[in-house]
Design a protein around this motif. Structure first.
Motif, mmCIF file in Angstrom:
data_model
loop_
_atom_site.group_PDB
_atom_site.id
_atom_site.type_symbol
_atom_site.label_atom_id
_atom_site.label_comp_id
_atom_site.label_asym_id
_atom_site.label_seq_id
_atom_site.Cartn_x
_atom_site.Cartn_y
_atom_site.Cartn_z
ATOM 1 N N VAL A 1 19.539 -6.406 -21.323
ATOM 2 C CA VAL A 1 18.349 -6.875 -20.606
ATOM 3 C C VAL A 1 18.191 -6.125 -19.289
ATOM 4 N N PHE A 2 19.290 -5.978 -18.544
ATOM 5 C CA PHE A 2 19.244 -5.260 -17.268
ATOM 6 C C PHE A 2 18.795 -3.814 -17.479
ATOM 7 N N THR A 3 19.322 -3.190 -18.536
ATOM 8 C CA THR A 3 18.961 -1.799 -18.829
ATOM 9 C C THR A 3 17.470 -1.674 -19.111
ATOM 10 N N LYS A 4 16.974 -2.528 -19.969
ATOM 11 C CA LYS A 4 15.553 -2.486 -20.335
ATOM 12 C C LYS A 4 14.666 -2.725 -19.118
ATOM 13 N N THR A 5 15.043 -3.685 -18.276
ATOM 14 C CA THR A 5 14.268 -4.017 -17.077
ATOM 15 C C THR A 5 14.264 -2.860 -16.089
ATOM 16 N N ASN A 6 15.434 -2.236 -15.900
ATOM 17 C CA ASN A 6 15.535 -1.120 -14.960
ATOM 18 C C ASN A 6 14.706 0.073 -15.421
ATOM 19 N N VAL A 7 14.787 0.411 -16.694
ATOM 20 C CA VAL A 7 14.025 1.541 -17.220
ATOM 21 C C VAL A 7 12.521 1.296 -17.069
ATOM 22 N N LYS A 8 12.101 0.065 -17.333
ATOM 23 C CA LYS A 8 10.684 -0.287 -17.187
ATOM 24 C C LYS A 8 10.253 -0.144 -15.728
ATOM 25 N N ALA A 9 11.115 -0.545 -14.798
ATOM 26 C CA ALA A 9 10.807 -0.431 -13.374
ATOM 27 C C ALA A 9 10.692 1.034 -12.956
ATOM 28 N N ILE A 10 11.630 1.850 -13.409
ATOM 29 C CA ILE A 10 11.599 3.279 -13.077
ATOM 30 C C ILE A 10 10.292 3.901 -13.557
ATOM 31 N N ARG A 11 9.862 3.492 -14.729
ATOM 32 C CA ARG A 11 8.636 4.018 -15.318
ATOM 33 C C ARG A 11 7.410 3.685 -14.459
ATOM 34 N N ALA A 12 7.490 2.580 -13.708
ATOM 35 C CA ALA A 12 6.347 2.123 -12.918
ATOM 36 C C ALA A 12 6.243 2.798 -11.551
ATOM 37 N N ALA A 13 7.295 3.496 -11.119
ATOM 38 C CA ALA A 13 7.299 4.113 -9.794
ATOM 39 C C ALA A 13 6.294 5.259 -9.708
ATOM 40 N N ASP A 14 5.897 5.583 -8.467
ATOM 41 C CA ASP A 14 4.957 6.688 -8.256
ATOM 42 C C ASP A 14 5.638 8.041 -8.402
ATOM 43 N N THR B 1 0.820 -1.217 0.000
ATOM 44 C CA THR B 1 0.000 0.000 0.000
ATOM 45 C C THR B 1 0.852 1.265 0.000
ATOM 46 N N ALA B 2 2.144 1.134 0.304
ATOM 47 C CA ALA B 2 3.032 2.301 0.363
ATOM 48 C C ALA B 2 3.225 2.916 -1.020
ATOM 49 N N LYS B 3 3.483 4.218 -1.036
ATOM 50 C CA LYS B 3 3.866 4.897 -2.264
ATOM 51 C C LYS B 3 5.339 4.589 -2.534
ATOM 52 N N TRP B 4 5.695 4.557 -3.817
ATOM 53 C CA TRP B 4 7.045 4.131 -4.202
ATOM 54 C C TRP B 4 7.770 5.239 -4.953
ATOM 55 N N CYS B 5 8.960 5.581 -4.439
ATOM 56 C CA CYS B 5 9.840 6.580 -5.081
ATOM 57 C C CYS B 5 11.157 5.921 -5.489
ATOM 58 N N VAL B 6 11.740 6.431 -6.559
ATOM 59 C CA VAL B 6 13.040 5.962 -7.057
ATOM 60 C C VAL B 6 13.972 7.169 -7.158
ATOM 61 N N THR B 7 15.223 6.990 -6.776
ATOM 62 C CA THR B 7 16.231 7.998 -7.101
ATOM 63 C C THR B 7 17.107 7.446 -8.219
ATOM 64 N N VAL B 8 17.226 8.208 -9.297
ATOM 65 C CA VAL B 8 18.097 7.838 -10.417
ATOM 66 C C VAL B 8 19.424 8.572 -10.216
ATOM 67 N N HIS B 9 20.436 7.819 -9.801
ATOM 68 C CA HIS B 9 21.740 8.399 -9.456
ATOM 69 C C HIS B 9 22.646 8.566 -10.665
#
Length: 366
Positions: free
Chosen positions: A126-139, A102-110
């Motif tokens: 593959v790692f790059t594509k997966t990470n970018v997709k994950a960042i896109r999903a954050a709140d 239920t928590a809100k999710w934040c990402v820091t892109v360093h």
């Protein structure tokens, strides 16, 4: 407000410093912040040394998906309102459990997510594509430079309303608390960075050779995959008597080293908002950097430091030449001027306040 910061736990450079400094500032202000490392490593050790509230999840590898259930349970049973991830592995894990919490999710892109896994072949892609997709999903997404914010919205197609530019900060000390410099014979320059291609140490070595000044000595502080190549290049350029490989150094060791340095240099191809330069400035070292990220926010003009073109040996050589030729008193004045400027604009208290403001906005949205 209960906040959980999550990291894989294997960081050893600027990412580690960012996390530990931010949570230390939060502790000083009495904030309810907790750190969770997916695995035992440098981050957890640094957190314990700083006496932070830190837990280790016990993930055995980056492919240990059994940790997902434990992560979701830790977040939900801890009643955390905000989960803030740092790094590709933590981002991926959160993306996979987002619907279970239920928590809100934040990402820091360093750093530039398109360069993080450069040179690792198909797996890196593959790692790059997966990470970018994950960042896109954050709140929400915190970018440590405007350049990264633009990249996230324009190239990674992250919703611009989610992206917030929050510049790195550090602790600054009174000048009277900084130990006096040791007497030393040479003009000493220090490069504190991982020995990786993106950090551009080979440019610095070539610039040192082109400078052709035996009085200038370089200290390289950091470990990485390019260390052997850099040692080989040093010998090939016949710079053995001028270059010192220090290996990984703790903050305490670096502060001691800074007492013998005349200039801090960063010649990276890509950076965010480098904490190592803020820390060098705190220790009253003048700065020289390639024009990476938002470095011109940190070094606004020639009165505050030296900026060279990215990837240009000639430009780095000329900047080094200018620094070496500057009278010591003027270099000292430049260092003092720069420290006063960055301390006024990039403190950890300011960084934390900016982040918390975004947290509050997220929690206000139902």
């Amino acid at each position: 407000m209960k906040v959980l910061h999550v990291n894989a736990g294997l960081e050893s450079g600027g990412g580690l410093t960012h996390i530990i400094n931010l949570l230390t500032e939060a502790k000083l202000q009495g904030k309810d912040f907790t750190l969770l490392c997916l695995a035992e490593g440098p981050v957890a050790r640094a957190a314990r040394e700083a006496k932070l509230n830190c837990h280790v999840l016990g993930s055995s590898s980056r492919y240990d998906l059994t940790a997902l259930r434990r992560l979701a349970t830790f977040i939900n049973e801890g009643n955390y309102q905000i989960v803030h991830t740092h790094g590709a592995r933590a981002n991926l894990f959160m993306a996979l459990i987002k619907r279970r919490i239920t928590a809100k999710w934040c990402v820091t892109v360093h750093s530039d997510p398109y360069l993080d896994f450069e040179g690792r072949g198909l797996a890196g892609k593959v790692f790059t594509k997966t990470n970018v997709k994950a960042i896109r999903a954050a709140d929400c997404v915190f970018a440590v430079t405007q350049k990264f914010a633009n990249l996230l919205t324009e190239q990674a197609h992250v919703d611009g309303k989610k992206v917030h530019v929050i510049y790195n900060g550090t602790f600054f000390h009174q000048d009277s608390d900084i130990p006096a410099k040791y007497e030393h014979l040479h003009f000493n320059i220090v490069n504190v960075a991982r020995a990786e291609k993106v950090k551009g140490q080979e440019l610095l070595l070539k610039a040192l050779k082109k400078l052709d000044n035996q009085n200038v000595h370089l200290y390289l502080a950091g470990d990485g995959t390019q260390l052997d190549n850099l040692r080989t290049l040093t010998q090939k350029l016949d710079l053995g008597s001028q270059v010192n490989f220090q290996g990984f150094m703790t903050h305490k060791q670096l502060k001691h080293l800074y007492r013998r340095m005349d200039l801090a240099v960063l010649t990276s191809y890509s950076e965010s908002f480098p904490l190592v330069l803020l820390e060098a400035s705190d220790n009253l070292l003048p700065l020289l950097s390639t024009a990476v990220g938002d470095i011109k926010k940190m070094i606004p003009d020639g009165q505050h430091g030296f900026v060279a073109e990215v990837g240009s040996v000639d430009s780095i050589t000329n900047a080094l030449k200018s620094a070496v030729a500057m009278p010591p008193a003027e270099l000292r004045q430049m260092a003092e001027r720069e420290k006063k400027y960055v301390a006024a604009n990039f403190s950890l208290a300011q960084q934390l306040a900016s982040i918390e403001k975004v947290y509050q906005t997220l929690l206000a949205v139902h």
